[in-house]
Design an enzyme around this catalytic site. Structure first.
Site, PDB file in Angstrom:
ATOM      1  N   THR A  39      38.672  39.082  27.188  1.00  0.00           N
ATOM      2  CA  THR A  39      38.782  37.647  26.881  1.00  0.00           C
ATOM      3  C   THR A  39      37.765  37.189  25.826  1.00  0.00           C
ATOM      4  O   THR A  39      38.163  36.566  24.844  1.00  0.00           O
ATOM      5  CB  THR A  39      38.649  36.791  28.166  1.00  0.00           C
ATOM      6  OG1 THR A  39      39.418  37.407  29.199  1.00  0.00           O
ATOM      7  CG2 THR A  39      39.119  35.380  27.939  1.00  0.00           C
ATOM      8  N   ASP A  67      26.745  40.839  33.326  1.00  0.00           N
ATOM      9  CA  ASP A  67      26.904  41.846  34.376  1.00  0.00           C
ATOM     10  C   ASP A  67      27.046  43.244  33.769  1.00  0.00           C
ATOM     11  O   ASP A  67      27.081  43.392  32.547  1.00  0.00           O
ATOM     12  CB  ASP A  67      28.112  41.507  35.271  1.00  0.00           C
ATOM     13  CG  ASP A  67      29.429  41.382  34.484  1.00  0.00           C
ATOM     14  OD1 ASP A  67      29.427  41.619  33.262  1.00  0.00           O
ATOM     15  OD2 ASP A  67      30.444  41.046  35.099  1.00  0.00           O
ATOM     16  N   ASN A 136      40.813  38.798  41.144  1.00  0.00           N
ATOM     17  CA  ASN A 136      40.572  38.301  42.509  1.00  0.00           C
ATOM     18  C   ASN A 136      39.719  37.027  42.471  1.00  0.00           C
ATOM     19  O   ASN A 136      39.161  36.626  43.488  1.00  0.00           O
ATOM     20  CB  ASN A 136      39.890  39.380  43.361  1.00  0.00           C
ATOM     21  CG  ASN A 136      38.584  39.854  42.734  1.00  0.00           C
ATOM     22  OD1 ASN A 136      38.181  39.335  41.689  1.00  0.00           O
ATOM     23  ND2 ASN A 136      37.940  40.820  43.349  1.00  0.00           N
ATOM     24  N   HIS A 138      36.959  36.710  40.702  1.00  0.00           N
ATOM     25  CA  HIS A 138      35.522  36.937  40.524  1.00  0.00           C
ATOM     26  C   HIS A 138      35.031  36.406  39.184  1.00  0.00           C
ATOM     27  O   HIS A 138      35.780  36.258  38.227  1.00  0.00           O
ATOM     28  CB  HIS A 138      35.141  38.410  40.724  1.00  0.00           C
ATOM     29  CG  HIS A 138      35.532  39.362  39.641  1.00  0.00           C
ATOM     30  ND1 HIS A 138      35.810  40.685  39.890  1.00  0.00           N
ATOM     31  CD2 HIS A 138      35.678  39.212  38.303  1.00  0.00           C
ATOM     32  CE1 HIS A 138      36.097  41.294  38.746  1.00  0.00           C
ATOM     33  NE2 HIS A 138      36.031  40.418  37.777  1.00  0.00           N
ATOM     34  N   GLY A 140      31.745  37.381  36.688  1.00  0.00           N
ATOM     35  CA  GLY A 140      30.793  38.486  36.597  1.00  0.00           C
ATOM     36  C   GLY A 140      31.256  39.520  37.608  1.00  0.00           C
ATOM     37  O   GLY A 140      32.437  39.871  37.665  1.00  0.00           O
ATOM     38  N   GLU A 143      32.012  38.962  43.637  1.00  0.00           N
ATOM     39  CA  GLU A 143      33.305  39.204  44.270  1.00  0.00           C
ATOM     40  C   GLU A 143      33.582  38.156  45.357  1.00  0.00           C
ATOM     41  O   GLU A 143      32.651  37.441  45.779  1.00  0.00           O
ATOM     42  CB  GLU A 143      33.300  40.606  44.885  1.00  0.00           C
ATOM     43  CG  GLU A 143      33.230  41.744  43.857  1.00  0.00           C
ATOM     44  CD  GLU A 143      34.561  42.021  43.158  1.00  0.00           C
ATOM     45  OE1 GLU A 143      35.214  41.075  42.685  1.00  0.00           O
ATOM     46  OE2 GLU A 143      34.942  43.203  43.082  1.00  0.00           O
ATOM     47  N   LYS A 202      46.664  35.835  33.805  1.00  0.00           N
ATOM     48  CA  LYS A 202      45.587  35.029  34.391  1.00  0.00           C
ATOM     49  C   LYS A 202      46.101  33.700  34.955  1.00  0.00           C
ATOM     50  O   LYS A 202      45.317  32.923  35.499  1.00  0.00           O
ATOM     51  CB  LYS A 202      44.496  34.761  33.334  1.00  0.00           C
ATOM     52  CG  LYS A 202      43.750  36.008  32.853  1.00  0.00           C
ATOM     53  CD  LYS A 202      42.772  36.510  33.877  1.00  0.00           C
ATOM     54  CE  LYS A 202      42.145  37.856  33.526  1.00  0.00           C
ATOM     55  NZ  LYS A 202      41.064  37.755  32.565  1.00  0.00           N
TER      56      LYS A 202
HETATM   57  C1  GLP Z   1      35.388  42.094  34.682  1.00  0.00           C
HETATM   58  C2  GLP Z   1      33.941  41.588  34.514  1.00  0.00           C
HETATM   59  C3  GLP Z   1      33.871  40.106  34.274  1.00  0.00           C
HETATM   60  C4  GLP Z   1      34.983  39.708  33.344  1.00  0.00           C
HETATM   61  C5  GLP Z   1      36.288  39.849  34.086  1.00  0.00           C
HETATM   62  C6  GLP Z   1      37.494  39.549  33.247  1.00  0.00           C
HETATM   63  O1  GLP Z   1      35.535  42.872  35.825  1.00  0.00           O
HETATM   64  N1  GLP Z   1      33.070  41.946  35.579  1.00  0.00           N
HETATM   65  O2  GLP Z   1      32.601  39.740  33.762  1.00  0.00           O
HETATM   66  O3  GLP Z   1      34.817  38.380  32.918  1.00  0.00           O
HETATM   67  O4  GLP Z   1      36.405  41.104  34.724  1.00  0.00           O
HETATM   68  O5  GLP Z   1      37.602  40.456  32.188  1.00  0.00           O
HETATM   69  P1  GLP Z   1      38.638  40.323  31.003  1.00  0.00           P
HETATM   70  O6  GLP Z   1      38.129  39.265  30.094  1.00  0.00           O
HETATM   71  O7  GLP Z   1      38.642  41.676  30.331  1.00  0.00           O
HETATM   72  O8  GLP Z   1      39.951  39.975  31.616  1.00  0.00           O
END
Ligand code: GLP
Length: 244
Positions: A39, A67, A136, A138, A140, A143, A202
């Site tokens: 993203t 993270d 899910n 979350h 960072g 969880e 999403k």
């Molecule tokens: C990951 C990271 C997050 C991130 C999220 C979404 O597991 N721990 O910090 O924002 O999932 O990631 P993406 O932007 O690739 O969908």
């Protein structure tokens, strides 16, 4: 919390980058905490471009990585470390004293967490946080079930986080059982928070974050409590919202 919907990923990323550059112009000693992942990838590219084009002074900027996957070396192309190094630190030739990432290889991850918490306190908190959302809910590696008053911690990752992560970021099989992450209290204390999301995958989690109950069982719902929280999405990620 304010929700803004942009036509596409490009305009969402342009807007996100311009919020960051405006804040940086207004406060050169900005402390920014940011997620890696698919993203914010374009936001990072546009941020570098804008900073260079507008000759914005970033010599007093402090950058904090949100993270990291525990146990992964920074050379692993799927690590958050690698993402930030290639997308921001090298293009901007950022001074290493300006960026702070969790050392996921440390044999004392708790000490890494304590160090990060101290840094955030020393900086008088985070000025702007840019986060994504996991499948899910979350933020960072906070969880489901994580306390809204959590500081930096090591998290046991849910199966969905591990499987989505493996598929999305890594070419080779890796062990993704734990993450190290800043906490939800850091998010609540941040001056400004941008949660960004794009794509139809999403849509369900954005709906739950924005319109569902505020609960620790769905970490992104914390956005509803933030006085200066912004959920920025493209039209696809906003597709299930009642109001757009
Ligand atoms: C990951 C990271 C997050 C991130 C999220 C979404 O597991 N721990 O910090 O924002 O999932 O990631 P993406 O932007 O690739 O969908």
């Amino acid at each position: 919390m304010t929700v803004s919907v942009f036509e596409n990923y490009q305009s969402l990323s342009e807007h996100t980058a311009s919020i960051i550059t405006t804040d940086l112009k207004n406060k050169p000693a900005l402390t920014i905490c940011m997620a890696s992942g698919s993203t914010p990838a374009l936001t990072c590219d546009l941020l570098v471009k804008k900073i260079k084009e507008d000759s914005i002074d970033y010599s007093a900027l402090t950058f904090i990585g949100l993270d990291e996957w525990a146990g992964l070396p920074p050379t692993n192309t799927g690590s958050c470390h690698y993402f930030f190094r290639t997308k921001l630190f090298e293009p901007l030739q950022l001074n290493p004293s300006q960026y702070h990432l969790f050392d996921a290889l440390s044999d004392n991850l708790q000490a890494e967490c304590d160090k990060m918490d101290r840094l955030i306190t020393d900086k008088s908190g985070i000025d702007i946080m840019i986060v994504g959302i996991g499948m899910n809910g979350h933020i960072g590696f906070n969880e489901p079930g994580t306390s809204f008053s959590s500081l930096s911690h090591v998290a046991i990752l849910e199966e969905i986080t591990r499987s989505v992560g493996q598929k999305k970021y890594f070419n080779e099989p890796v062990v993704l059982d734990k993450g190290i992450t800043t906490g939800l209290q850091h998010l609540m204390n941040a001056e400004k928070v941008l949660l960004i999301a794009n794509g139809g995958k999403k849509a369900a989690v954005i709906k739950q974050a924005v319109e569902g109950p505020v609960t620790e069982d769905f970490p992104a719902s914390i956005m509803q409590l933030h006085k200066n929280g912004f959920v920025l999405t493209d039209t696809e990620a906003a597709a299930l919202l009642n109001k757009q």
